[in-house]
Design a protein around this motif. Structure first.
Motif, PDB file in Angstrom:
ATOM      1  N   ARG A  65      42.148  16.706  40.682  1.00 12.26           N
ATOM      2  CA  ARG A  65      41.288  17.386  39.704  1.00 12.26           C
ATOM      3  C   ARG A  65      41.123  16.540  38.435  1.00 12.26           C
ATOM      4  O   ARG A  65      40.036  16.477  37.855  1.00 12.26           O
ATOM      5  CB  ARG A  65      41.866  18.757  39.352  1.00 12.26           C
ATOM      6  CG  ARG A  65      41.829  19.759  40.497  1.00 12.26           C
ATOM      7  CD  ARG A  65      42.331  21.129  40.086  1.00 12.26           C
ATOM      8  NE  ARG A  65      42.459  22.030  41.205  1.00 12.26           N
ATOM      9  CZ  ARG A  65      41.458  22.743  41.729  1.00 12.26           C
ATOM     10  NH1 ARG A  65      40.252  22.645  41.201  1.00 12.26           N
ATOM     11  NH2 ARG A  65      41.665  23.541  42.753  1.00 12.26           N
ATOM     12  N   GLU A  69      37.600  15.050  36.845  1.00 16.91           N
ATOM     13  CA  GLU A  69      37.184  15.193  35.451  1.00 16.91           C
ATOM     14  C   GLU A  69      36.929  13.827  34.823  1.00 16.91           C
ATOM     15  O   GLU A  69      35.951  13.647  34.081  1.00 16.91           O
ATOM     16  CB  GLU A  69      38.264  15.945  34.661  1.00 16.91           C
ATOM     17  CG  GLU A  69      38.421  17.403  35.036  1.00 16.91           C
ATOM     18  CD  GLU A  69      37.208  18.232  34.669  1.00 16.91           C
ATOM     19  OE1 GLU A  69      36.434  17.792  33.796  1.00 16.91           O
ATOM     20  OE2 GLU A  69      37.025  19.312  35.254  1.00 16.91           O
ATOM     21  N   ASP A  94      36.348  26.515  46.587  1.00 15.55           N
ATOM     22  CA  ASP A  94      36.416  27.545  45.551  1.00 15.55           C
ATOM     23  C   ASP A  94      35.235  27.369  44.609  1.00 15.55           C
ATOM     24  O   ASP A  94      34.477  26.403  44.707  1.00 15.55           O
ATOM     25  CB  ASP A  94      37.747  27.506  44.794  1.00 15.55           C
ATOM     26  CG  ASP A  94      38.013  26.164  44.120  1.00 15.55           C
ATOM     27  OD1 ASP A  94      37.041  25.545  43.642  1.00 15.55           O
ATOM     28  OD2 ASP A  94      39.171  25.740  44.068  1.00 15.55           O
ATOM     29  N   THR A  95      35.060  28.304  43.695  1.00 16.81           N
ATOM     30  CA  THR A  95      33.890  28.304  42.808  1.00 16.81           C
ATOM     31  C   THR A  95      33.887  27.104  41.872  1.00 16.81           C
ATOM     32  O   THR A  95      32.827  26.562  41.563  1.00 16.81           O
ATOM     33  CB  THR A  95      33.857  29.589  41.975  1.00 16.81           C
ATOM     34  OG1 THR A  95      35.108  29.748  41.276  1.00 16.81           O
ATOM     35  CG2 THR A  95      33.646  30.805  42.865  1.00 16.81           C
ATOM     36  N   GLU A  96      35.073  26.670  41.438  1.00 18.81           N
ATOM     37  CA  GLU A  96      35.144  25.523  40.531  1.00 18.81           C
ATOM     38  C   GLU A  96      34.691  24.249  41.233  1.00 18.81           C
ATOM     39  O   GLU A  96      33.943  23.440  40.663  1.00 18.81           O
ATOM     40  CB  GLU A  96      36.564  25.347  40.004  1.00 18.81           C
ATOM     41  CG  GLU A  96      36.709  24.190  39.019  1.00 18.81           C
ATOM     42  CD  GLU A  96      38.131  24.016  38.522  1.00 18.81           C
ATOM     43  OE1 GLU A  96      38.363  23.115  37.706  1.00 18.81           O
ATOM     44  OE2 GLU A  96      39.010  24.788  38.964  1.00 18.81           O
ATOM     45  N   ILE A  97      35.144  24.073  42.471  1.00 21.85           N
ATOM     46  CA  ILE A  97      34.741  22.890  43.234  1.00 21.85           C
ATOM     47  C   ILE A  97      33.236  22.882  43.461  1.00 21.85           C
ATOM     48  O   ILE A  97      32.575  21.851  43.309  1.00 21.85           O
ATOM     49  CB  ILE A  97      35.499  22.833  44.572  1.00 21.85           C
ATOM     50  CG1 ILE A  97      36.978  22.540  44.326  1.00 21.85           C
ATOM     51  CG2 ILE A  97      34.902  21.765  45.492  1.00 21.85           C
ATOM     52  CD1 ILE A  97      37.829  22.557  45.588  1.00 21.85           C
ATOM     53  N   GLU A  98      32.672  24.037  43.809  1.00 27.61           N
ATOM     54  CA  GLU A  98      31.232  24.118  44.050  1.00 27.61           C
ATOM     55  C   GLU A  98      30.448  23.817  42.783  1.00 27.61           C
ATOM     56  O   GLU A  98      29.418  23.125  42.813  1.00 27.61           O
ATOM     57  CB  GLU A  98      30.867  25.512  44.586  1.00 27.61           C
ATOM     58  CG  GLU A  98      31.329  25.765  46.004  1.00 27.61           C
ATOM     59  CD  GLU A  98      30.756  24.767  46.988  1.00 27.61           C
ATOM     60  OE1 GLU A  98      29.570  24.407  46.845  1.00 27.61           O
ATOM     61  OE2 GLU A  98      31.485  24.344  47.887  1.00 27.61           O
ATOM     62  N   ALA A  99      30.919  24.342  41.642  1.00 32.46           N
ATOM     63  CA  ALA A  99      30.229  24.105  40.369  1.00 32.46           C
ATOM     64  C   ALA A  99      30.270  22.617  40.011  1.00 32.46           C
ATOM     65  O   ALA A  99      29.259  22.041  39.569  1.00 32.46           O
ATOM     66  CB  ALA A  99      30.871  24.931  39.263  1.00 32.46           C
ATOM     67  N   GLN A 100      31.420  21.993  40.196  1.00 34.86           N
ATOM     68  CA  GLN A 100      31.543  20.574  39.876  1.00 34.86           C
ATOM     69  C   GLN A 100      30.719  19.716  40.842  1.00 34.86           C
ATOM     70  O   GLN A 100      30.145  18.711  40.441  1.00 34.86           O
ATOM     71  CB  GLN A 100      33.002  20.154  39.914  1.00 34.86           C
ATOM     72  CG  GLN A 100      33.817  20.686  38.746  1.00 34.86           C
ATOM     73  CD  GLN A 100      35.267  20.246  38.812  1.00 34.86           C
ATOM     74  OE1 GLN A 100      35.880  20.221  39.873  1.00 34.86           O
ATOM     75  NE2 GLN A 100      35.819  19.893  37.665  1.00 34.86           N
TER      76      GLN A 100
END
Length: 218
Positions: A65, A69, A94-100
């Motif tokens: 992660r 970043e 997860d939602t964070e991975i998809e957003a990134q």
């Protein structure tokens, strides 16, 4: 009784009971103790191994992660997409991975458009620069690595386009004024020509009249 003791049995009120030597009892207890210790050690080691593996997996995920970043911050969007794929394989989606992933893919396209816009600017193709940058993520998202450069380039392209429009307008106005002047000049020349022709006709008429008068006076 001694013979029976040597045979490994003893007499008790309840009947015959096998006689077990003390050393054998101690051996059995020792073996059971060793088995218990080994079993406890195996269980403890197994639990510890699972815990260590979980900790190592969590550390690897946190490291990944951080790499994501860092890649996004440095504008290395292709690398960020690669790290995201690896992270998803380890921890799941997860939602964070998809957003990134969406952000990295968007900025990767924005980078390509910005590079094309720079080439177009070098060639003086300002309308292409505007088409590539205006309303794009390159000039709308401040997180984009080349955001300030893209905004500056777009503003310069807009100035050049406005200058071109003004120049074209001036040229058109100049051509229009020139055309008006030419028309006026043409009209003036036609008027002068008609006046000259009229004067020539009048002169010819006067000469004819004078000639006739001279002939009559003879």
């Amino acid at each position: 009784p001694n013979a029976r003791m040597r045979l490994g049995v003893c007499i008790c009120p309840h009947g015959y009971v096998p006689h077990v030597p003390l050393w054998h009892i101690i051996e059995i207890m020792t073996r059971n103790m060793i088995i218990s210790i080994v079993a406890g050690f195996v269980i403890t080691f197994g639990i510890a191994a699972v815990g260590v593996q979980a900790l190592l997996g969590e550390y690897a995920a946190q490291t990944m992660r951080k790499n994501i970043e860092t890649a996004l911050t440095n504008g290395d969007y292709a690398a960020a997409l690669g790290y995201l794929t690896d992270l998803e394989a380890d921890v799941g989606a997860d939602t964070e991975i998809e957003a990134q992933r969406t952000l990295a893919a968007t900025f990767l396209v924005a980078t390509a458009n910005y590079e094309k816009a720079k080439v177009a600017a070098d060639n003086g193709e300002w309308f292409d620069v505007r088409a590539l940058l205006r309303d794009s993520d390159a000039v709308q998202n401040e997180s984009f690595i080349y955001y300030h450069e893209a905004v500056t380039l777009l503003a310069f392209a807009e100035e050049r386009i406005l200058a071109l429009k003004n120049s074209n307008a001036a040229e058109i106005a100049g051509l229009t004024e020139s055309t008006v002047q030419e028309k006026k000049r043409s009209t003036s020349l036609q008027s002068e020509l008609q006046a000259t022709i009229k004067q020539k006709d009048e002169t010819a008429h006067v000469l004819n009249s004078t000639k006739e008068m001279l002939e009559k006076s003879k």
